[in-house]
Design a protein around this motif. Structure first.
Motif, mmCIF file in Angstrom:
data_model
loop_
_atom_site.group_PDB
_atom_site.id
_atom_site.type_symbol
_atom_site.label_atom_id
_atom_site.label_comp_id
_atom_site.label_asym_id
_atom_site.label_seq_id
_atom_site.Cartn_x
_atom_site.Cartn_y
_atom_site.Cartn_z
ATOM 1 N N TRP A 133 0.581 -1.313 -0.253
ATOM 2 C CA TRP A 133 0.069 0.124 -0.165
ATOM 3 C C TRP A 133 0.987 1.353 0.113
ATOM 4 O O TRP A 133 0.494 2.289 -0.523
ATOM 5 C CB TRP A 133 -0.938 0.011 1.157
ATOM 6 N N VAL A 134 1.795 1.298 0.748
ATOM 7 C CA VAL A 134 2.800 2.292 0.642
ATOM 8 C C VAL A 134 4.333 1.746 0.912
ATOM 9 O O VAL A 134 4.480 0.710 1.278
ATOM 10 C CB VAL A 134 2.660 3.351 1.769
ATOM 11 N N ARG A 135 5.154 2.896 0.310
ATOM 12 C CA ARG A 135 6.583 2.340 0.343
ATOM 13 C C ARG A 135 7.359 2.333 1.534
ATOM 14 O O ARG A 135 8.305 1.781 1.660
ATOM 15 C CB ARG A 135 7.328 3.439 -0.948
ATOM 16 N N HIS A 136 7.069 3.131 2.434
ATOM 17 C CA HIS A 136 7.709 3.252 3.909
ATOM 18 C C HIS A 136 6.563 3.177 4.884
ATOM 19 O O HIS A 136 6.637 3.880 5.708
ATOM 20 C CB HIS A 136 8.328 4.668 3.732
ATOM 21 N N PRO A 137 5.936 1.911 4.902
ATOM 22 C CA PRO A 137 5.069 1.793 6.248
ATOM 23 C C PRO A 137 5.683 2.028 7.552
ATOM 24 O O PRO A 137 4.860 2.367 8.563
ATOM 25 C CB PRO A 137 4.660 0.530 5.890
ATOM 26 N N SER A 138 7.072 1.632 7.832
ATOM 27 C CA SER A 138 7.421 1.763 8.925
ATOM 28 C C SER A 138 7.582 3.343 9.560
ATOM 29 O O SER A 138 7.012 3.657 10.717
ATOM 30 C CB SER A 138 9.090 1.442 8.904
ATOM 31 N N PRO B 279 2.915 4.088 -5.536
ATOM 32 C CA PRO B 279 3.197 5.461 -5.801
ATOM 33 C C PRO B 279 3.040 6.348 -4.770
ATOM 34 O O PRO B 279 3.842 7.253 -4.547
ATOM 35 C CB PRO B 279 1.871 6.188 -6.772
ATOM 36 N N HIS B 280 2.581 5.740 -3.447
ATOM 37 C CA HIS B 280 2.425 6.492 -2.289
ATOM 38 C C HIS B 280 3.573 6.184 -1.244
ATOM 39 O O HIS B 280 3.940 5.022 -1.035
ATOM 40 C CB HIS B 280 1.247 6.489 -1.804
ATOM 41 N N ARG B 281 4.163 7.229 -0.522
ATOM 42 C CA ARG B 281 5.364 6.946 0.355
ATOM 43 C C ARG B 281 4.691 6.624 1.847
ATOM 44 O O ARG B 281 5.136 5.478 2.509
ATOM 45 C CB ARG B 281 5.903 8.205 0.241
ATOM 46 N N LEU B 282 3.777 7.449 2.225
ATOM 47 C CA LEU B 282 3.417 7.324 3.692
ATOM 48 C C LEU B 282 1.988 6.974 3.828
ATOM 49 O O LEU B 282 1.474 5.966 4.841
ATOM 50 C CB LEU B 282 3.501 8.543 4.347
ATOM 51 N N PRO C 139 -1.799 6.077 1.708
ATOM 52 C CA PRO C 139 -2.523 5.714 0.414
ATOM 53 C C PRO C 139 -3.268 6.802 0.134
ATOM 54 O O PRO C 139 -4.197 7.317 0.958
ATOM 55 C CB PRO C 139 -3.165 4.349 0.596
ATOM 56 N N GLY C 140 -3.213 7.135 -1.176
ATOM 57 C CA GLY C 140 -4.080 8.209 -1.797
ATOM 58 C C GLY C 140 -3.622 9.813 -1.348
ATOM 59 O O GLY C 140 -4.160 10.619 -1.955
ATOM 60 N N LEU C 141 -2.734 9.823 -0.391
ATOM 61 C CA LEU C 141 -2.254 11.092 0.123
ATOM 62 C C LEU C 141 -0.915 11.607 -0.458
ATOM 63 O O LEU C 141 -0.628 12.596 -1.105
ATOM 64 C CB LEU C 141 -2.538 11.471 1.463
ATOM 65 N N TRP C 142 -0.005 10.919 0.199
ATOM 66 C CA TRP C 142 1.572 10.999 -0.043
ATOM 67 C C TRP C 142 2.247 9.720 0.015
ATOM 68 O O TRP C 142 2.275 9.131 0.879
ATOM 69 C CB TRP C 142 2.012 11.977 0.945
#
Length: 196
Positions: A124-129, A188-191, A193-196
């Motif tokens: 879902w995001v590239r940096h979930p930590s 596509p999202h870093r932190l 989903p749907g925002l950034w």
């Protein structure tokens, strides 16, 4: 001036306990993944996160004690919402670290032999930590019960995690190349989903 809710028992114990749980959770990650490499690409981002996040929490906690600042509505509900965000953030961060396993490091350290992990929260995001850390940070700001507390920790989190993500993604692109580029196209999202 009325004392902030989080500084009054029993809320004080819950507030301090939440901070303690967050710290112990991150220490447990440090114990499991604290080996430092000689090839770090960190550019002090670990220290930026530590200093900025600590400063943000301190400012959010002490601000209402020292200044007259506008309170968030519904103090008891807002307090518990903030504490809930701290716990959700801890769980997300632990899940993300567990999913990365041997690839997780406290410092930015990417090796050519590393694989791009796309399982678990990395779908879902590239940096979930960092999503987890940011949620815990904002949770403490919300639990502080003031708009200033929320603003200070949000700003601190965006500054610290924004810098770390920039450093980390540069290292990932330079080291893993096309495989990481494909992943960023799929996720596509870093932190958030749907925002950034």
């Amino acid at each position: 001036m009325e004392l902030p809710l989080y500084s009054q028992p029993p809320y004080l114990y819950v507030f301090l306990g939440s901070i303690g749980l967050w710290v112990v959770s991150d220490l447990s990650i440090g114990v499991r993944h604290g080996d430092q490499s000689d090839t770090t690409q960190d550019q002090w981002s670990k220290h930026v996160i530590g200093g900025t996040v600590s400063g943000g929490v301190l400012a959010a906690a002490l601000g209402p004690e020292l200044l007259s600042v506008p309170a968030l509505p519904r103090p008891v509900g807002t307090f518990w919402l903030g504490i809930g965000l701290v716990f959700v953030g801890i769980a997300i961060r632990q899940y993300a670290v567990w999913t990365l396993g041997e690839y997780f490091s406290l410092e930015v350290d990417v090796d050519e032999a590393d694989d791009v992990v796309t399982a678990g929260p990395y779908r879902w995001v590239r940096h979930p930590s960092y999503t987890g850390g940011f949620l815990s940070l904002v949770g403490l700001g919300v639990a502080s019960g003031t708009w200033m507390g929320v603003g200070v920790v949000t700003g601190a989190g965006l500054l610290a995690y924004g810098y770390r993500i920039r450093v980390e993604e540069r290292a990932l692109r330079e080291t893993l190349g096309e495989s990481y580029d494909e992943y960023t196209d799929q996720t596509p999202h870093r932190l958030f989903p749907g925002l950034w």
